[in-house]
Each structure stands twice: as C-alpha cells, then as structure tokens.
Motif scaffolding. Sequence first.
Motif, mmCIF file in Angstrom:
data_model
loop_
_atom_site.group_PDB
_atom_site.id
_atom_site.type_symbol
_atom_site.label_atom_id
_atom_site.label_comp_id
_atom_site.label_asym_id
_atom_site.label_seq_id
_atom_site.Cartn_x
_atom_site.Cartn_y
_atom_site.Cartn_z
ATOM 1 N N SER A 124 41.392 46.622 40.931
ATOM 2 C CA SER A 124 40.823 45.328 41.273
ATOM 3 C C SER A 124 41.608 44.701 42.419
ATOM 4 O O SER A 124 42.818 44.883 42.522
ATOM 5 C CB SER A 124 40.854 44.392 40.059
ATOM 6 N N ASN A 127 45.426 40.717 41.061
ATOM 7 C CA ASN A 127 46.254 41.022 39.898
ATOM 8 C C ASN A 127 46.294 39.856 38.921
ATOM 9 O O ASN A 127 46.979 39.910 37.908
ATOM 10 C CB ASN A 127 47.682 41.366 40.335
ATOM 11 N N GLY A 132 39.989 40.505 37.313
ATOM 12 C CA GLY A 132 39.742 41.801 37.917
ATOM 13 C C GLY A 132 38.282 42.200 37.860
ATOM 14 O O GLY A 132 37.423 41.481 37.346
ATOM 15 N N GLU A 158 41.806 50.508 36.324
ATOM 16 C CA GLU A 158 42.391 49.232 35.929
ATOM 17 C C GLU A 158 41.383 48.125 36.215
ATOM 18 O O GLU A 158 41.176 47.737 37.372
ATOM 19 C CB GLU A 158 43.692 48.962 36.692
ATOM 20 N N TYR A 160 38.913 44.629 34.169
ATOM 21 C CA TYR A 160 38.863 43.657 33.082
ATOM 22 C C TYR A 160 38.080 44.203 31.892
ATOM 23 O O TYR A 160 38.506 44.070 30.752
ATOM 24 C CB TYR A 160 38.239 42.355 33.576
ATOM 25 N N ASP A 183 43.348 44.571 32.515
ATOM 26 C CA ASP A 183 43.593 43.541 33.510
ATOM 27 C C ASP A 183 43.738 42.158 32.888
ATOM 28 O O ASP A 183 44.111 41.209 33.555
ATOM 29 C CB ASP A 183 42.432 43.549 34.522
#
Length: 371
Positions: A124, A127, A132, A158, A160, A183
Amino acid sequence: IGNSSGGAAPTNNDYGYFLNNTPTVTQLGETGIGAGGGPATAAGGDGVMEIASGTVNFTNWITLGRSQGIAPGSAQRSLLLIRNGTAFGPNRNVTGDGIRPNWSGSVINQISVMDIGAGGKLGSLTNAAGNGANINLNQANNANAVSILTVSGGGIVEVYNIYSFNAAPLSIINLNNGVLTADGTFNQFLGTGLDDVFVYPGGVTFNTQGFNVGVVPQLLAPSGNSITSIPVNTTGAGYIGRPIVQITDSTGVGATAIAEWNKSLGTVTSVTITAPGSGYTSPTVTLVGGGYTTPATLGSPVLGAVGSGGVTVVGGGIVTLSGGYTYTNATTILGGGLSVISSNVTPSSAGSLTVSNATLSVDNTSGGSLP
C-alpha cells in the motif's frame, strides 16, 4: 493493457504486455489489465502486467478484467505478475477498493489472476494504520468470472483486507510459502465472499505487525488431485510478451501457473506451477496471447496429490480464525496469539502445535476440542 479491438465478434481480443524492469520508480494512475474499450458487444482484451524489478506506485485503481462484454462464448484473461519487484496500491481512503479484479458488469468468461512470487510484494502507498489498499477479488456479480490471488515463493501481500464484494463469481486465495501482512486492526483481514483459501505445502505466515486481525473463511487443505507439472512440447516462436496460462476443469479449482519465456528468442521454455489447485480430474491448459508468430504447444498436465501446509503467526498481534481450518501441517505461534473455534477445526489428521512467547485461545462452547 490489452484493449478490445473495437469489433463486435466474440474473438476480437487483443493482447497487451507491460513489463516493469527498471530500478527507477514508475508512477501510474488508474490501470486496466485486460481492459475494455470496445462496444458493449466486445469481448475485451487479454492483458499481462509484469513487475520484474523496481517499484510501481499506483495512485488509483488497479483493475483486472474490465470488459463489459456480452458476446456469447467470449472470454477475457488478465494476469498481474510480481516477482523481484514491488507494487504499491492506492490507499483505501482515496479509492475505496483500490485493487478490483473483474470490475465491470460483463457476463463473458473472465479469468483474473494476481500472482505474487519470489521477491515480490504487493503493498500500500501509505503506512498509516488502516488506510492501506483493499483487494476486492470480484466487484461485479458475474457468475462466469474467476478471480485468484496466489502468494507463493516468499511473496508478500500487505493490505488492509481481502474479500469479494459479490458471491456469484469464484474467488480463491492460494497460499504456498506466502506472507500476508496486516495493515491495520480488522476482524475481516480475510473477509466475506471468499470461496476457497488453500494452504499448500509451503504454508502461510501471518505477519500481524501488532494488529489484531480476523480470518473469516476456513483455511483449507487441498483435496483430491492437484496439477504438479505442465510439459512444454514445442517452444513456439515470435513471442513479444509472456503468454497467460489458462487452466480449466469441470471439478478442479485454484491452480495457477506461469509461462516462462526467453525474451531474446521469443520462445516459451517451461511452465512453473505457482499453486497446484484442488480436486482436478481432467484439466485443459491453454496458452493465451503473447503475440507469437508460431504458437507454443503444451502436453497433458500431470496430476497428483500434493498435501497441505501449515500456518505461522508472527508480529505480536492476535489472528482469529473464525472459520477454522482443515490444513494438516504445523501451527506455529511465534508472537502475539491465535484464536480458534474448536468446532471449526476439522483436519483429516492433526498437525503439530508450537507456541512460543505467544498465546493460544480455544473457544469450545459449541463442543469439541482441538485435534
């Protein structure tokens, strides 16, 4: 990437290939992989986006399979391949679902695959916790659509959360030595609408980064036969891009594979299985696109049982497997914790359990115990 040609025939697919192979950062806005562009009767195009090195920042939607085609018998194939490179998707507070396979109201056969492999990462742009990217594996309610996310070979995703907005399409996640990194805190990190989440021999690592996350679907061991190899009979000639490997079967689901090619010679050299799938009986494997002058040909896929992997939890947060699991390999908790409902834990055989500087919580209010 891979628009329709604008004609109305079911066979009007064009092919597009985008290769990012540069150390510099590439900035892209809204991106269609296997895009539309033709009239409503058009099939749409077949597209491949490959990130082989460097970083690509997407500031708006990443869409696989965007055709609004209605031509009978038509198909559209899309592949996002990330190996040894990084893609950062748009933040959910900007675009909502930033990564959307099978986006449109098409009724044609759409197959969209995101394959995150060795050295690859899909992440994403931000951070900031909870902001994200989301992955919505099927935006449109097209019963002819299949969307697959494969994370293998140490690849990292990576985000959400990952889910499917509509239930009619087939939505599958393959985990084969893959890493899923949270995330933010969310009880649907792996959320609703996902049909199958397979854990293959390489297993999966949940890196919570201190967040408490939930996994709604059951984590499954593959069953029956899987695809263990696909031979190349003839290498073809004149390929200008990596072709898509399309796998279909009346019973099996989930298998993904990548056609390896020699760019300088324009030939297909081999096929790498990134996820062997589950329940296959008589699969058909086809190479799609690539802009060849002479098509490569494939032999019959080889079938066999592949077994199951396990789950590792790291990062200090708690992973709640509300759907339970059927995987049969080791469960390893190396920080944070794991929470399960015992009645949803139904493996055919018990795997080992390791808890180190972590916690294990078992809800047995509905009866039963961990096997």
